[in-house]
Design a protein around this motif. Structure first.
Motif, PDB file in Angstrom:
ATOM      1  N   ASP A 123       0.829  -1.213   0.000  1.00 37.68           N
ATOM      2  CA  ASP A 123       0.000   0.000   0.000  1.00 37.68           C
ATOM      3  C   ASP A 123       0.862   1.262   0.000  1.00 37.68           C
ATOM      4  O   ASP A 123       0.517   2.255  -0.638  1.00 37.68           O
ATOM      5  N   ASN A 124       1.991   1.219   0.700  1.00 37.44           N
ATOM      6  CA  ASN A 124       2.890   2.378   0.721  1.00 37.44           C
ATOM      7  C   ASN A 124       3.490   2.624  -0.657  1.00 37.44           C
ATOM      8  O   ASN A 124       3.634   3.765  -1.083  1.00 37.44           O
ATOM      9  N   PHE A 125       3.843   1.559  -1.349  1.00 33.01           N
ATOM     10  CA  PHE A 125       4.364   1.713  -2.716  1.00 33.01           C
ATOM     11  C   PHE A 125       3.289   2.285  -3.627  1.00 33.01           C
ATOM     12  O   PHE A 125       3.557   3.176  -4.431  1.00 33.01           O
ATOM     13  N   ASN A 126       2.072   1.771  -3.509  1.00 30.39           N
ATOM     14  CA  ASN A 126       0.973   2.282  -4.332  1.00 30.39           C
ATOM     15  C   ASN A 126       0.719   3.761  -4.070  1.00 30.39           C
ATOM     16  O   ASN A 126       0.404   4.512  -4.993  1.00 30.39           O
ATOM     17  N   SER A 127       0.889   4.197  -2.834  1.00 29.85           N
ATOM     18  CA  SER A 127       0.602   5.599  -2.486  1.00 29.85           C
ATOM     19  C   SER A 127       1.674   6.563  -2.990  1.00 29.85           C
ATOM     20  O   SER A 127       1.452   7.771  -3.009  1.00 29.85           O
ATOM     21  N   MET A 128       2.813   6.049  -3.433  1.00 27.67           N
ATOM     22  CA  MET A 128       3.874   6.918  -3.945  1.00 27.67           C
ATOM     23  C   MET A 128       3.627   7.344  -5.392  1.00 27.67           C
ATOM     24  O   MET A 128       4.283   8.253  -5.886  1.00 27.67           O
ATOM     25  N   ARG A 129       2.675   6.706  -6.051  1.00 26.27           N
ATOM     26  CA  ARG A 129       2.374   6.988  -7.453  1.00 26.27           C
ATOM     27  C   ARG A 129       1.692   8.345  -7.570  1.00 26.27           C
ATOM     28  O   ARG A 129       0.969   8.782  -6.684  1.00 26.27           O
ATOM     29  N   SER A 130       1.916   9.025  -8.673  1.00 29.06           N
ATOM     30  CA  SER A 130       1.248  10.301  -8.916  1.00 29.06           C
ATOM     31  C   SER A 130      -0.266  10.092  -8.880  1.00 29.06           C
ATOM     32  O   SER A 130      -0.771   9.005  -9.143  1.00 29.06           O
ATOM     33  N   LYS A 131      -0.984  11.147  -8.568  1.00 27.81           N
ATOM     34  CA  LYS A 131      -2.435  11.049  -8.369  1.00 27.81           C
ATOM     35  C   LYS A 131      -3.230  11.300  -9.648  1.00 27.81           C
ATOM     36  O   LYS A 131      -4.447  11.281  -9.636  1.00 27.81           O
ATOM     37  N   ARG A 132      -2.547  11.510 -10.752  1.00 30.63           N
ATOM     38  CA  ARG A 132      -3.217  11.754 -12.031  1.00 30.63           C
ATOM     39  C   ARG A 132      -4.121  10.574 -12.373  1.00 30.63           C
ATOM     40  O   ARG A 132      -3.758   9.421 -12.215  1.00 30.63           O
ATOM     41  N   GLU A 133      -5.324  10.882 -12.865  1.00 29.10           N
ATOM     42  CA  GLU A 133      -6.261   9.841 -13.281  1.00 29.10           C
ATOM     43  C   GLU A 133      -5.695   9.088 -14.478  1.00 29.10           C
ATOM     44  O   GLU A 133      -5.162   9.691 -15.404  1.00 29.10           O
ATOM     45  N   LEU A 134      -5.808   7.770 -14.450  1.00 29.78           N
ATOM     46  CA  LEU A 134      -5.310   6.928 -15.529  1.00 29.78           C
ATOM     47  C   LEU A 134      -6.459   6.097 -16.092  1.00 29.78           C
ATOM     48  O   LEU A 134      -7.353   5.681 -15.350  1.00 29.78           O
ATOM     49  N   GLU A 135      -6.404   5.845 -17.378  1.00 28.17           N
ATOM     50  CA  GLU A 135      -7.354   4.923 -17.997  1.00 28.17           C
ATOM     51  C   GLU A 135      -7.096   3.525 -17.420  1.00 28.17           C
ATOM     52  O   GLU A 135      -6.003   3.220 -16.958  1.00 28.17           O
ATOM     53  N   ALA A 136      -8.089   2.666 -17.481  1.00 30.71           N
ATOM     54  CA  ALA A 136      -8.008   1.342 -16.858  1.00 30.71           C
ATOM     55  C   ALA A 136      -6.779   0.556 -17.312  1.00 30.71           C
ATOM     56  O   ALA A 136      -6.053  -0.014 -16.487  1.00 30.71           O
ATOM     57  N   GLU A 137      -6.521   0.535 -18.603  1.00 30.72           N
ATOM     58  CA  GLU A 137      -5.383  -0.231 -19.125  1.00 30.72           C
ATOM     59  C   GLU A 137      -4.052   0.355 -18.635  1.00 30.72           C
ATOM     60  O   GLU A 137      -3.140  -0.375 -18.249  1.00 30.72           O
ATOM     61  N   GLU A 138      -3.954   1.668 -18.629  1.00 25.95           N
ATOM     62  CA  GLU A 138      -2.734   2.330 -18.166  1.00 25.95           C
ATOM     63  C   GLU A 138      -2.543   2.113 -16.666  1.00 25.95           C
ATOM     64  O   GLU A 138      -1.422   1.876 -16.201  1.00 25.95           O
ATOM     65  N   LEU A 139      -3.637   2.157 -15.897  1.00 23.37           N
ATOM     66  CA  LEU A 139      -3.567   1.916 -14.459  1.00 23.37           C
ATOM     67  C   LEU A 139      -3.120   0.481 -14.178  1.00 23.37           C
ATOM     68  O   LEU A 139      -2.253   0.251 -13.330  1.00 23.37           O
TER      69      LEU A 139
END
Length: 188
Positions: free
Chosen positions: A39-55
């Motif tokens: 979860d900590n690694f996931n929270s380091m990602r930028s908060k920009r909205e991503l399309e499903a495939e890109e996410l």
């Protein structure tokens, strides 16, 4: 330099892994342990909205990087407590590939489904039904060194059980057995 020990907590969302990890850091007294949480690694990602495939692609890369970070920390002698959700088979296979199996104490963190749903609702930071979706997936591989139930025992009691078990790690470890099975299946 000796490799570090890896206490790998696997369970569904809201099962109590982070609570157990915090307790382990408090009671483990034979080394310096680091808590590495997906979860900590996931929270380091930028908060920009991503399309499903890109996410999906970003999350896959994040988890692969997380697995390699665990390996790197342990390789240079750090002891780590890992907090992860192995809800997709490739995640476990990747961990089996990059982590030294004899250094991993694999811990199954269980909790009854109704309690998971209650915790998920109380947390308010998870999509409703996430824990139920992960419930059968995270333990599908069926092999651990030690297991605990956070519905029946407190995080401190679970941590104490893990600490006592750590001193008498089995050989071969669950990771060794799982790795052998995975590689035999690939070759057959």
């Amino acid at each position: 330099m000796a490799s570090g020990r890896i206490i790998f907590l696997n369970g569904s969302s809201s099962s109590g892994k982070s609570s157990i990890a915090r307790e382990l850091l408090d009671i483990l007294d034979d080394g310096v342990f680091f808590h590495l949480a997906v979860d900590n690694f996931n929270s380091m990602r930028s908060k920009r909205e991503l399309e499903a495939e890109e996410l999906d692609a970003a999350l896959r890369r994040t988890r692969m990087g997380f697995h390699r970070s665990i390996a790197a920390m342990a390789e240079v002698g750090n002891d780590v407590v890992v907090d992860h959700v192995l809800s997709e088979p490739w995640r476990l296979l990747d961990c089996l590939t990059v982590l030294p199996p004899e250094d991993v104490l694999f811990v199954g963190v269980h909790c009854q489904l109704d309690e998971l749903a209650r915790r998920e609702l109380a947390r308010g930071d998870r999509p409703p039904g996430l824990a139920a979706h992960q419930y059968d997936l995270v333990h599908a591989h069926g092999d651990y060194d030690v297991e605990c139930d956070t519905g029946a025992a407190s995080p401190r009691e679970c941590a104490q059980r893990i600490k006592e078990f750590l001193a008498h790690r089995p050989s071969p470890t669950a990771f060794t057995r799982l790795r052998e099975r995975a590689f035999c299946l690939d070759q057959g």
